[in-house]
Structure formats: C-alpha cells, structure tokens
Design a protein around this motif. Structure first.
Motif, PDB file in Angstrom:
ATOM      1  N   UNK A   1     -34.499   7.325   8.223  1.00 39.98           N
ATOM      2  CA  UNK A   1     -34.515   5.979   8.815  1.00 39.98           C
ATOM      3  C   UNK A   1     -33.309   5.729   9.721  1.00 39.98           C
ATOM      4  N   UNK A   2     -32.060   5.956   9.268  1.00 34.87           N
ATOM      5  CA  UNK A   2     -30.933   5.740  10.193  1.00 34.87           C
ATOM      6  C   UNK A   2     -31.016   6.628  11.427  1.00 34.87           C
ATOM      7  N   UNK A   3     -31.544   7.849  11.263  1.00 32.92           N
ATOM      8  CA  UNK A   3     -31.691   8.734  12.419  1.00 32.92           C
ATOM      9  C   UNK A   3     -32.669   8.145  13.424  1.00 32.92           C
ATOM     10  N   UNK A   4     -33.786   7.610  12.917  1.00 35.02           N
ATOM     11  CA  UNK A   4     -34.765   7.017  13.821  1.00 35.02           C
ATOM     12  C   UNK A   4     -34.181   5.808  14.551  1.00 35.02           C
ATOM     13  N   UNK A   5     -33.421   4.984  13.851  1.00 34.38           N
ATOM     14  CA  UNK A   5     -32.804   3.811  14.479  1.00 34.38           C
ATOM     15  C   UNK A   5     -31.754   4.227  15.508  1.00 34.38           C
ATOM     16  N   UNK A   6     -31.033   5.311  15.227  1.00 33.87           N
ATOM     17  CA  UNK A   6     -30.072   5.811  16.212  1.00 33.87           C
ATOM     18  C   UNK A   6     -30.793   6.240  17.486  1.00 33.87           C
ATOM     19  N   UNK A   7     -31.955   6.878  17.333  1.00 33.25           N
ATOM     20  CA  UNK A   7     -32.751   7.275  18.499  1.00 33.25           C
ATOM     21  C   UNK A   7     -33.237   6.053  19.274  1.00 33.25           C
ATOM     22  N   UNK A   8     -33.691   5.028  18.543  1.00 27.23           N
ATOM     23  CA  UNK A   8     -34.127   3.796  19.198  1.00 27.23           C
ATOM     24  C   UNK A   8     -32.978   3.148  19.961  1.00 27.23           C
ATOM     25  N   UNK A   9     -31.773   3.212  19.403  1.00 24.38           N
ATOM     26  CA  UNK A   9     -30.614   2.639  20.086  1.00 24.38           C
ATOM     27  C   UNK A   9     -30.316   3.397  21.382  1.00 24.38           C
ATOM     28  N   UNK A  10     -30.447   4.724  21.318  1.00 22.30           N
ATOM     29  CA  UNK A  10     -30.190   5.533  22.511  1.00 22.30           C
ATOM     30  C   UNK A  10     -31.185   5.210  23.624  1.00 22.30           C
ATOM     31  N   UNK A  11     -32.402   4.849  23.227  1.00 25.57           N
ATOM     32  CA  UNK A  11     -33.455   4.582  24.211  1.00 25.57           C
ATOM     33  C   UNK A  11     -33.549   3.107  24.599  1.00 25.57           C
ATOM     34  N   UNK A  12     -32.759   2.251  23.954  1.00 29.12           N
ATOM     35  CA  UNK A  12     -32.904   0.804  24.129  1.00 29.12           C
ATOM     36  C   UNK A  12     -32.425   0.328  25.496  1.00 29.12           C
ATOM     37  N   UNK A  13     -33.041  -0.765  25.949  1.00 31.21           N
ATOM     38  CA  UNK A  13     -32.557  -1.443  27.140  1.00 31.21           C
ATOM     39  C   UNK A  13     -31.298  -2.222  26.773  1.00 31.21           C
ATOM     40  N   UNK A  14     -30.522  -2.553  27.752  1.00 29.10           N
ATOM     41  CA  UNK A  14     -29.238  -3.217  27.507  1.00 29.10           C
ATOM     42  C   UNK A  14     -29.389  -4.482  26.669  1.00 29.10           C
ATOM     43  N   UNK A  15     -30.428  -5.251  26.915  1.00 25.67           N
ATOM     44  CA  UNK A  15     -30.611  -6.509  26.196  1.00 25.67           C
ATOM     45  C   UNK A  15     -30.882  -6.305  24.711  1.00 25.67           C
ATOM     46  N   UNK A  16     -31.389  -5.127  24.348  1.00 31.82           N
ATOM     47  CA  UNK A  16     -31.751  -4.864  22.954  1.00 31.82           C
ATOM     48  C   UNK A  16     -30.701  -4.036  22.211  1.00 31.82           C
ATOM     49  N   UNK A  17     -29.754  -3.464  22.930  1.00 33.98           N
ATOM     50  CA  UNK A  17     -28.868  -2.478  22.328  1.00 33.98           C
ATOM     51  C   UNK A  17     -28.059  -3.031  21.162  1.00 33.98           C
ATOM     52  N   UNK A  18     -27.379  -4.158  21.345  1.00 35.56           N
ATOM     53  CA  UNK A  18     -26.521  -4.696  20.291  1.00 35.56           C
ATOM     54  C   UNK A  18     -27.326  -5.016  19.032  1.00 35.56           C
ATOM     55  N   UNK A  19     -28.540  -5.564  19.221  1.00 33.94           N
ATOM     56  CA  UNK A  19     -29.361  -5.909  18.063  1.00 33.94           C
ATOM     57  C   UNK A  19     -29.795  -4.659  17.292  1.00 33.94           C
ATOM     58  N   UNK A  20     -30.182  -3.616  18.017  1.00 39.98           N
ATOM     59  CA  UNK A  20     -30.640  -2.389  17.343  1.00 39.98           C
ATOM     60  C   UNK A  20     -29.474  -1.677  16.673  1.00 39.98           C
ATOM     61  N   UNK A  21     -28.326  -1.700  17.306  1.00 38.81           N
ATOM     62  CA  UNK A  21     -27.148  -1.093  16.666  1.00 38.81           C
ATOM     63  C   UNK A  21     -26.819  -1.826  15.366  1.00 38.81           C
ATOM     64  N   UNK A  22     -26.943  -3.150  15.382  1.00 44.32           N
ATOM     65  CA  UNK A  22     -26.700  -3.932  14.173  1.00 44.32           C
ATOM     66  C   UNK A  22     -27.700  -3.560  13.075  1.00 44.32           C
ATOM     67  N   UNK A  23     -28.959  -3.369  13.457  1.00 43.89           N
ATOM     68  CA  UNK A  23     -29.971  -2.958  12.485  1.00 43.89           C
ATOM     69  C   UNK A  23     -29.691  -1.550  11.968  1.00 43.89           C
ATOM     70  N   UNK A  24     -29.247  -0.662  12.866  1.00 45.54           N
ATOM     71  CA  UNK A  24     -28.872   0.692  12.447  1.00 45.54           C
ATOM     72  C   UNK A  24     -27.749   0.657  11.411  1.00 45.54           C
ATOM     73  N   UNK A  25     -26.743  -0.171  11.647  1.00 44.26           N
ATOM     74  CA  UNK A  25     -25.630  -0.280  10.703  1.00 44.26           C
ATOM     75  C   UNK A  25     -26.124  -0.781   9.340  1.00 44.26           C
ATOM     76  N   UNK A  26     -27.013  -1.750   9.369  1.00 41.81           N
ATOM     77  CA  UNK A  26     -27.566  -2.295   8.125  1.00 41.81           C
ATOM     78  C   UNK A  26     -28.350  -1.222   7.376  1.00 41.81           C
TER      79      UNK A  26
END
Length: 345
Positions: free
Chosen positions: A283-308
């Motif tokens: 799961x954290x690996x998948x979220x890290x991949x999503x963060x790498x692919x995220x648009x700028x507007x979504x990046x901070x939110x996905x990183x926060x979810x990855x940390x959680x």
C-alpha cells in the motif's frame, strides 16, 4: 548445515550485482586504511545482510592469502569469496564463530520478534569488545537492522563507534538511513546497494532457491523490483491478485467501500497473515507511485495520505492492531488518493 537447510544471509556464500560495493571494501582493506564502521544502505531485500555476512566471513577468515599485519599490501584479493569449508566459514554457518556478534531483534518465549533492538542488547557487547581477539585476529559486529534500535540502544552503540577497539569492525545494515542518528551516520563509511538488473535477480533467486523452475523464477523477477529478498518474501502469496485489487481501488475510488470491506474480510483471516503483511508493504509503495504521477494540485494531499498509510502499515504488526480495521483503513486511503482535487467538494 544440511543440504536442505534454507539459505540465509549468514549462510549464503553468493552475492550478485554488487561488485562495486565489494570493490570499495576490498580497496580499503588492501590499502590498510580500513574504516572501523560501515553502513550498508539500499532497499529491503537487495542483499545488504548478505554483503554484511560476506564481509564478516572474509575478515574473520584472515582476508585470504598474503596477509600482512591483518591487511593486504599491493593489489590485494580480487573478491570477498571465502571457501565454505574454511574453518571460519563453517563456524559462521553454524552461528558459533567467537569473533562475530550480531545485533538483531530478539525473539520472545512465544517465538515472536521484539519490536526493537534494546539498549541491553548493545551493552551486552561490552565483554565481547573488551577481550583480545583470538590469535591476533579481528572481531566483527553486525547490526541488522540498525533502523530497529531504539534511542537508548542507538546512543549506546554510538559510544562504541566513537571509541572503537582495535581490530574491530562494525557493519550496520539500514533500510532507512534517514532514521538513524546523524552522529552514527557520520562515523560510518557508507555503501549504497542499488536495485539489481533482472539478470542478477534471476541468478540470485536461482542460487538461493534452486528448487524453483525457470518459469517460477521468471514470474518472481518483476515482483522483485530489483530486490531478490522481496521476491522471496512474496513468493506464493498471489501478489498479482493484491496488485489488481489496488488497481481497482485506484480506478474506481471504491465510493461505497465495498471493495475495502471485501479485502478486509479476506486478509484478516488467520491463515492470511503473510498476504496481510505483504499488503502492508504494497500500500505505501502504491501511494508513493501515485504521488510521483500526481499533478501539482494533488501532490500535497497524496503525500499526506502516503504518510498516514506508511505510519499505519508500519505500526500494524508491532502493535498487534486489528488486521480487519487496518486493511479497511488502508484500502480507503488508497481509494481517496485516486480522487482528483478538482472532484473534491
């Protein structure tokens, strides 16, 4: 060790794809400027522990022919290879070499691993380090993994690294060196082990698990992501099925939570412990991949979810959290990460 005993980093004589790291250690040994502490870093399962024991086996065997005052002059040895029948190698394989101490999480009386390496384990090294090495040889301390030390243990080890006994080598294995005390990192020479090429992963798996067919190994190579140990951890766990479930969470957003509930029910069964632990890693690996692919507007939110997700997944087993609740929550986090900011109310 019997022929059918499982191969472990302590008993594995072979290392694939890390010739540059071996060469760095051998160069230091050959020139007589061997640093007293080495930090081996890289992703989990890439071969760090195998290299640590390979270094220990080499040093405790005397480093090969032509030794002068414990270190080589001139070109020195070409590899860390040691004959498995060498006395030091046989003692290490049996876990009984008097010149080697290993710090790792201990098992309790129920066979479960402790959450961390404690300070008492580090202090137990004091008598070992206070003795004179047999026959003027070396002593080696392996810490696997240094990330597992609690704060008191790390500070106790730091004192030993600051005033190392003569002819004593510390080899620290770390999956996440950023978690270590900066003062520990500063006192170690670092070797970074990068993910392997597919051919090296194939060779490593074939060496450690000779009973696997070529077809089985070919299925494991992509799962490895350059780390043979990862493939071995995931072998037989239908990782492709878990990845398809994560794909579905990302694709649909699982608005009703039905898929999250289904996954929670399946993976929380007692017989599914290994798949559950694999899910915690995926799961954290998948979220890290999503963060790498995220648009700028979504990046901070996905990183926060990855940390959680990272924190929850990391605490789930040590704290014996309810698997059903953990899987459901992690699944919902993945689903939330798939929703674009423009679609959020």
């Amino acid at each position: 060790m019997s022929d059918d005993s499982p191969v472990t980093p302590m008993t594995n004589p072979n290392l694939f794809g890390h010739a540059a790291s071996e060469r760095s250690f051998l160069d230091a040994w050959s020139t007589g400027r061997l640093h007293h502490a080495w930090l081996l870093t890289g992703p989990r399962g890439v071969g760090k522990a195998t290299l640590a024991y390979r270094i220990a086996r080499f040093v405790l065997s005397g480093g090969g022919a032509g030794e002068a005052d414990g270190l080589f002059g001139g070109a020195g040895p070409k590899s860390l290879e040691v004959d498995p029948e060498h006395h030091a190698a046989r003692l290490m394989a049996a876990g009984s070499h008097p010149g080697l101490k290993v710090l790792e999480r201990a098992e309790n009386d129920k066979g479960k691993l402790a959450k961390e390496i404690g300070v008492d384990q580090v202090r137990a090294l004091i008598p070992f380090l206070g003795t004179t090495p047999a026959d003027g040889g070396w002593r080696v301390v392996i810490v696997d993994a240094a990330d597992d030390m609690n704060r008191a243990a790390a500070n106790a080890l730091l004192k030993m690294l600051e005033e190392p006994p003569v002819r004593t080598l510390f080899v620290l294995v770390s999956h996440a060196p950023g978690r270590l005390l900066p003062t520990i990192r500063s006192r170690c020479r670092r070797l970074v082990l990068a993910p392997l090429e597919a051919a090296s992963v194939h060779a490593a798996l074939q060496s450690v698990r000779p009973e696997l067919t070529s077809a089985e190994i070919e299925q494991l190579v992509p799962i490895a992501q350059g780390c043979p140990g990862r493939a071995l951890r995931f072998a037989g766990l239908d990782i492709q099925g878990l990845e398809k479930a994560l794909d579905l969470l990302v694709r649909t957003g699982d608005p009703s939570g039905a898929l999250a509930m289904e996954l929670a029910g399946v993976l929380s069964a007692a017989a599914m412990q290994s798949r559950y632990e694999a899910f915690l890693e995926l799961v954290p690996e998948r979220l890290a991949t999503l963060a790498e692919e995220a648009e700028t507007a979504d990046l901070a939110r996905i990183v926060s979810l990855w940390e959680k997700a990272r924190d929850l997944a990391g605490a789930a087993v040590p704290l014996a959290l309810d698997p059903k609740s953990v899987v459901f929550e992690l699944s919902r986090i993945v689903a939330m990460a798939s929703v674009r900011s423009s679609n959020l109310v």
